[in-house]
Design a protein around this motif. Structure first.
Motif, short mmCIF file in Angstrom:
data_model
loop_
_atom_site.label_atom_id
_atom_site.label_comp_id
_atom_site.label_asym_id
_atom_site.label_seq_id
_atom_site.Cartn_x
_atom_site.Cartn_y
_atom_site.Cartn_z
N UNK A 44 88.89 63.66 -16.91
CA UNK A 44 87.57 64.29 -17.09
C UNK A 44 87.41 64.94 -18.46
N UNK A 45 87.94 64.27 -19.48
CA UNK A 45 87.71 64.75 -20.84
C UNK A 45 86.35 64.28 -21.31
N UNK A 46 85.63 65.11 -22.05
CA UNK A 46 84.35 64.66 -22.59
C UNK A 46 84.56 63.58 -23.65
N UNK A 47 83.64 62.65 -23.79
CA UNK A 47 83.73 61.54 -24.76
C UNK A 47 85.08 60.83 -24.74
N UNK A 48 85.49 60.28 -23.60
CA UNK A 48 86.83 59.68 -23.54
C UNK A 48 87.02 58.53 -24.55
N UNK A 49 85.94 57.86 -24.95
CA UNK A 49 86.09 56.74 -25.89
C UNK A 49 86.42 57.22 -27.29
N UNK A 103 99.91 66.24 -37.43
CA UNK A 103 99.69 65.22 -38.47
C UNK A 103 99.14 63.91 -37.92
N UNK A 104 99.11 63.74 -36.60
CA UNK A 104 98.68 62.45 -36.06
C UNK A 104 97.53 62.60 -35.08
N UNK A 105 96.72 61.53 -34.97
CA UNK A 105 95.61 61.55 -34.02
C UNK A 105 96.14 61.50 -32.58
N UNK A 106 95.32 62.01 -31.64
CA UNK A 106 95.76 62.06 -30.25
C UNK A 106 96.16 60.69 -29.73
N UNK A 160 90.33 69.71 -31.28
CA UNK A 160 90.09 69.67 -29.84
C UNK A 160 90.46 71.03 -29.25
N UNK A 161 89.69 71.50 -28.24
CA UNK A 161 89.93 72.83 -27.68
C UNK A 161 91.20 72.85 -26.82
N UNK A 162 91.71 74.05 -26.55
CA UNK A 162 92.98 74.21 -25.84
C UNK A 162 93.01 73.56 -24.47
N UNK A 163 91.96 73.78 -23.68
CA UNK A 163 91.92 73.22 -22.34
C UNK A 163 91.89 71.70 -22.37
N UNK A 194 87.45 60.73 -28.13
CA UNK A 194 88.26 61.94 -28.31
C UNK A 194 89.66 61.62 -28.85
N UNK A 195 90.17 60.43 -28.54
CA UNK A 195 91.51 60.06 -28.99
C UNK A 195 91.63 59.94 -30.49
N UNK A 196 90.50 59.73 -31.16
CA UNK A 196 90.55 59.54 -32.60
C UNK A 196 90.42 60.85 -33.35
N UNK A 197 90.53 61.95 -32.61
CA UNK A 197 90.52 63.25 -33.26
C UNK A 197 91.94 63.74 -33.48
#
Lengths: 318, 307, 542
Positions: free
Chosen positions: C145-150, C111-114, C160-163, C152-155
């Motif tokens: 090393x997450x893609x789009x670090x700026x 229910x919440x963003x990352x 977001x994929x498992x890895x 991705x947190x708002x997803x």
């Protein structure tokens, strides 16, 4: 987001179809009456001529489909036909009482919904404590009581000799708000007791179901307080079932008033329906059934739409 | 009745329930064989109390003619006689013995509710299991039909149908069984759906097993536990519906003794501060509470939820 | 990993934990001692039921519902955890000791963003203000090393994929810069190629912040890459503990040695069959659900007495292939031949004889056996149905089958599946398939839910039965060690297509198809330097 609106539209369309099918079912009720409807109205002593005349007047000689379409057309214009018992317009009969029933349901809901949500959350929070066990046993007990039993006990307790509240809600046509709240208190309290128990249990169950989820354990392992775990982590995910339970109980409030209205002589739709069933006054029964079914379908529809909107997986696509 | 008196009664009742529940549990655990005793020991006091009361109801229902002092329909005295030595609970609005009618009603009301539930169950679970196992258009057809039937609230639908077919016991049984079977169908189908996706059902299908064997050996045994618990819940619901209809004068018809109509017929007494009409209502409430308590225990056990 | 500071961070002495079983409390951790220094990584290893996770959680002063810490001492940085109140423990959790769970997908709140979940611990524990925490999150996402670090947190987690989720969870655990992180099987649910990235990121960040860690896993090769020292557990008791190189090269105890030896079982490869008709031939099959093709033009053969391993990561179409062969999913194009004859596409149209000759063994023995039937009926039914055995004959056959799967008939014939262990259930699955006397058996990940020693036993049994009854196997697996152990031929699948196929000996020798190469090189090896070297090699290759 786009496909959520698609889902909601689909659900709305389904609601319309359901209403349509329900209207067919209710219409068919007349067709299924054993014997001739006109004969039924006039009684066994009627002459064949008068029966024939009435048949024509009611349009019973028309084919089924034509009659259904004209019946549906009349309803959409707000004309539900006339009562067999006294010839009054059904729309007027219902119109007078619909407001009363809705107010009573609203009255009970205004107490029951906040109360049961709070109790449900507290029971989940203090699960397996004395409070939880007691609340559960009490809830189960009050679910098990027939409404008229609850109603009579309340009358006995709060209205009898030296009681505070009136046992009859037979008020004049236009009560003031405070008079309404006072006179309708016992029926509203009866309904509240019956639905609160159910809603509380379901709220508790919906939350506790989630407490075994890994993300709840995660929240606890992040050092969050029990209240925060329940309110911030479990509750948002339990919304869909809780919304459904509320809708179910609101629907129950609207239809479940039948018995309560009879006990308290409350001038609502339920009373009207019961009287008409005894008199086999088909047009009135059909009209009231249609109103109840319509309200029921609408409530379920609203609940489904809200539940869809409360699911982030659906609202925020991949 | 003052508020405090009410409260005192409540406390007395709670203590009574606990005492009876505890005694019964201790007694049955002592006399049962081991595996059964182990299960009984897990029963909470409420469930244990529930079992005692259900047992008593069954005995009263079976031996009603032997227990009741008078007959069900005979007028034996004046109207509304007070409680005394002959008429332990007084007489009703026609002068029939209240206690005798209460006892006979156990037979009538509970029996009718039981038959109705059983009927609803056979209809609903057969259709539900079939829909889940066969799938395809049969499932679609049955499910849509049930959706439509469930779009009308149960009590309203029952009233509508009773207007059509007229009020009689047989009609009421059929109408309520039909309406209730839709709820059973939903549950049976949902339970069976969870089982149908299991690998062992797939294995049986791939083995070439027929429909009958799939349902009777693979699906039904695994669906039984939730269905039995549901039977208890449905019984409560049917029982309350029938009582409500009878109370409204649309259910079980006079002169048959029945708790719902007994409340209605004698409600006038309430205005004089006489609690006799509450007795049949209480009889209904007590049985439903007890069944619910037992079912709750069983559901809790079945879910295996160790909260 | 470094052990510069020798300051002791966590000690457990004679730790005892009990779990509730029916009415009684049963000891599940039986007196374990543990010492962990600042910045040190301890690997906890053992099979299921060894008590690894329970011990890991106890390091946070936490016991799952239905468990309780019943004895011993837990000291964290001078704090006696068992004497601390619940609220004192809460202020440690998430702030000084953090936890990374096995399944990130299930452990993030849907229910919440990352980023909201990231900020929760720092804000609630009063370590950082909300805005500061959000900036910090981006920084840690970048380090992981997450893609789009700026962004991705708002997803939301499901976007977001498992890895990536597993890395985001490690970042979240780091949020308050804890002294200790418990990693509870963080890569078990991931595919091998994804696992490498997550392992590398975890190792990297733990080193950067000099965080101590307890790394829980059942995979020896994985723990070899991550830990400074390893503790081996069995049924709630310690078997032995040593630093990683010693443990790998010279284990002392027999149990540890047997774990190490598991991977040595290797079957003689049978020479490929060229000219005879294959038992099963999959010909140009394209199949799928809805509008999507899950399988695209798949072809391969399976010959008598041969084992064909179908390998691929999740979503590669392995299991869908099995569904096409069994007739549960009729293909859009292509066909399945059985002894040269086309099988009807739908299982309902197949004859009893055709059904009999293609049997299946499932991954989850729990759901593959009807819990309400006794073994007599479970195993006897196919024999009764296909071969018409009755009475004494049937009884003898059931007993004979139980003998074959090495279960004592008198003891087992009237048991219910719930009265069996995981490995025994899987053996019943095998017996049920054998009862039909088939020519061909599909084994769908039959060992992946089992502990290594038990899995080993199942593989040996399958091997023995193949020789005895001339069976052809199709072996679906994601585990290359299993392939090495049992296959004659290998089919590598990726995104519904066969990328490479051939005899096992050729498959494990270069040159490979690039995807096969990636798959093979991603399987962790028992060498502690394997990950470092692999990453260097991959970096060099660009």
């Amino acid at each position: 987001m786009a496909h959520v609106w698609g889902m909601i539209l689909k659900r709305l369309a389904l609601g319309v179809v359901t209403l349509f099918v329900v209207s067919i079912l209710i219409f068919m009720a007349t067709e299924l009456l054993p014997g001739d409807f006109a004969q039924e109205i006039l009684g066994q002593s009627a002459t064949p001529e008068t029966v024939k005349a009435l048949r024509e007047q009611l349009g019973l000689d028309q084919p089924l489909l034509t009659r259904y379409l004209s019946w549906l057309g009349d309803i959409l214009r707000g004309d539900l036909g006339n009562s067999l018992a006294n010839g009054n317009s059904v729309s007027e009969l219902i119109g007078k009482r619909l407001g009363n029933t809705l107010y009573l349901a609203l009255y009970a809901a205004a107490i029951a919904v906040p109360l049961s949500l709070t109790l449900g959350i507290l029971a989940a929070l203090y699960r397996n404590t004395f409070f939880d066990r007691f609340a559960n046993a009490a809830a189960l007990t009050s679910i098990s009581f027939p409404e008229f039993f609850v109603a009579y006990i309340l009358i006995f307790w709060l209205a009898g000799a030296g009681g505070i509240f009136p046992s009859m809600s037979n008020f004049r046509t236009d009560p003031t708000l405070s008079e309404f709240l006072y006179r309708a208190f016992l029926p509203a309290l009866t309904l509240t007791l019956v639905v609160t128990a159910h809603m509380m249990r379901m709220t508790r169950a919906a939350i506790i179901n989630l407490l075994a989820s890994p993300y709840i354990e995660m929240a606890r392992l992040k050092g969050m307080s029990p209240i925060r775990v329940i309110v911030k982590h479990a509750l948002p995910n339990a919304l869909a079932p809780i919304i459904n339970v509320i809708a179910l109980n609101l629907a129950y409030l609207i239809t479940g008033v039948v018995v309560v209205e009879v006990v308290f002589v409350y001038p609502g739709l339920g009373q009207l329906m019961v009287d008409s069933v005894s008199a086999r006054d088909m047009p009135v029964v059909q009209g009231v059934a249609l109103v109840f079914a319509g309200a029921y379908v609408l409530l379920n529809l609203t609940a489904d739409v809200l539940a869809t909107l409360s699911n982030p997986r659906l609202v925020h696509g991949r | 009745m003052g508020f405090l008196t009410g409260l005192a009664w409540l406390v007395a009742i709670v203590i009574g329930v606990i005492a009876i529940g505890w005694t019964f549990r201790a007694f049955t655990v002592a006399i049962s064989p081991k595996p059964l005793a182990k299960e009984l020991r897990t029963a909470p006091l409420t469930a244990s109390f529930g079992m005692v009361i259900i047992l008593i109801y069954i005995i009263v229902a079976i031996f009603a003619p032997a227990i009741a002092p008078f007959s069900e329909t005979e007028i034996v005295g004046r109207e509304y006689e007070p409680w005394d030595d002959t008429f332990l609970l007084g007489t009703d609005n026609l002068g029939r013995d209240m206690l005798s009618r209460l006892i006979y009603a156990a037979r009538n009301t509970v029996g009718i509710a039981f038959i109705t539930t059983a009927l609803a169950f056979i209809l609903g679970s057969v259709a539900g299991l079939l829909a889940a196992t066969v799938g395809g258009w049969i499932d679609q057809l049955l499910s849509r039909a049930v959706d439509v039937l469930m779009a009308i609230p149960a009590l309203i639908f029952a009233l509508l149908l009773l207007t059509i077919v007229g009020t009689s016991i047989i009609n009421m049984i059929l109408v309520i069984a039909l309406i209730d079977s839709t709820r059973v169908f939903r549950l049976a189908r949902a339970v069976a759906m969870n089982i149908v996706v299991m690998d062992y059902v797939e294995a049986a299908k791939l083995r070439g097993e027929g429909l009958w064997r799939l349902i009777s050996r693979e699906i039904l045994p695994n669906a039984l536990a939730p269905l039995v618990a549901e039977f208890g819940l449905r019984f409560c619901f049917v029982f309350l519906t029938i009582s409500a209809l009878s109370f409204l004068g649309l259910g079980i018809q006079p002169p048959t003794a029945d708790w719902g109509s007994m409340v209605r017929d004698n409600a006038t007494l309430m205005t004089f501060g006489d609690i006799t009409p509450l007795l049949p209502a209480g009889a209904i409430a007590l049985l439903t509470v007890c069944v619910n308590w037992v079912v709750d225990w069983q559901l809790h056990r079945a879910s295996g939820l160790k909260e | 990993m470094s052990t510069d500071s020798k300051e002791v961070l966590l000690t457990m002495k004679d730790l005892r934990i009990e779990g509730r079983a029916d009415e009684a409390w049963l000891e599940i951790v039986k007196g374990v001692d543990l010492t962990l220094h600042r910045g040190e990584v301890l690997g906890l290893i053992g099979e299921s039921g060894a008590g690894k996770s329970t011990i890991g959680l106890a390091a946070m002063g936490f016991a799952r519902d239905g468990c309780r810490i019943s004895g011993g001492e837990i000291m964290f940085d001078g704090i006696d955890m068992r004497a601390s109140s619940e609220s004192e423990l809460r202020s440690l959790r998430g702030r000084r000791i953090a936890y990374v769970a096995q399944s990130a997908a299930a452990s993030f709140n849907p229910a919440h963003k990352l980023i909201d979940q990231y900020s929760e611990a720092p804000v609630q524990h009063g370590v950082m203000a909300r805005s500061e925490a959000e900036g910090d999150a981006t920084d840690l996402y970048r380090r992981m090393q997450l893609p789009n670090p700026d962004e991705i947190g708002f997803r939301y987690p499901h976007q977001v994929s498992g890895g990536q989720l597993q890395r985001a969870m490690t970042a979240m655990a780091m949020a308050c810069r804890p002294d200790l992180i418990i990693f509870d099987e963080p890569t078990t649910a991931l595919d091998v190629t994804t696992q490498i990235e997550v392992l590398a990121a975890i190792r990297n960040i733990v080193e950067q912040f000099n965080t101590a860690a307890i790394y829980i896993t059942h995979d020896l090769a994985v723990v070899a890459q991550m830990a400074d020292k390893i503790k081996v557990l069995l049924k709630g008791e310690e078997v032995e503990e040593a630093d990683t190189p010693t443990m790998l090269s010279a284990p002392k105890e027999d149990y540890t040695k047997s774990l190490w030896a598991v991977r040595s079982h290797m079957r003689e490869e049978q020479p490929p069959v060229r000219d005879s008709t294959p038992i099963v031939a999959v010909r140009n099959v394209t199949a799928g659900y809805g509008p999507i093709d899950v399988l695209k033009d798949v072809s391969f053969d399976i010959h008598q007495r041969r084992t064909v391993a179908v390998v691929g990561e999740s979503g590669s179409g392995k299991s869908t292939t099995a569904r096409v062969i069994t007739g549960l999913l009729p293909p859009r194009r292509g066909e399945v031949l059985f002894n040269g004859e086309a099988l009807p596409a739908d299982y309902r149209k197949r004859s009893r004889e055709q059904l009999r000759h293609a049997q299946m063994i499932y991954q989850m023995a729990d759901t593959a056996l009807n819990p309400k039937l006794r073994l007599r009926e479970l195993i006897g039914r196919p024999a009764q149905m296909y071969l018409g055995l009755q009475g004494k004959q049937l009884e003898d056959r059931i007993r004979n089958l139980l003998d074959l799967i090495e279960l004592e008939p008198d003891d087992y014939i009237d048991r219910l599946p719930s009265e069996l262990s995981g490995g025994q259930k899987q053996r019943i699955g095998i017996a049920r398939a054998l009862a039909a006397e088939p020519q061909f058996i599909i084994c769908d990940e039959v060992t992946s839910a089992l502990d290594q020693l038990v899995a080993e036993g199942i593989l040996k049994l399958l091997d023995k039965l193949q020789t005895e009854f001339d069976l052809a196997y199709m072996f679906i697996t994601h585990d290359l060690a299993t392939v090495r152990a049992i296959a004659d031929e290998v089919v590598v699948m990726k995104e519904g297509m066969v990328v490479e196929q051939g005899p096992k000996s050729e498959m494990f020798q270069p040159p490979h198809d690039p995807y096969t190469e990636l798959l093979l090189s991603s399987v962790p090896e028992m060498d502690p330097n394997w990950l470092t070297e692999l990453l260097e090699k991959r970096a060099a290759a660009g």
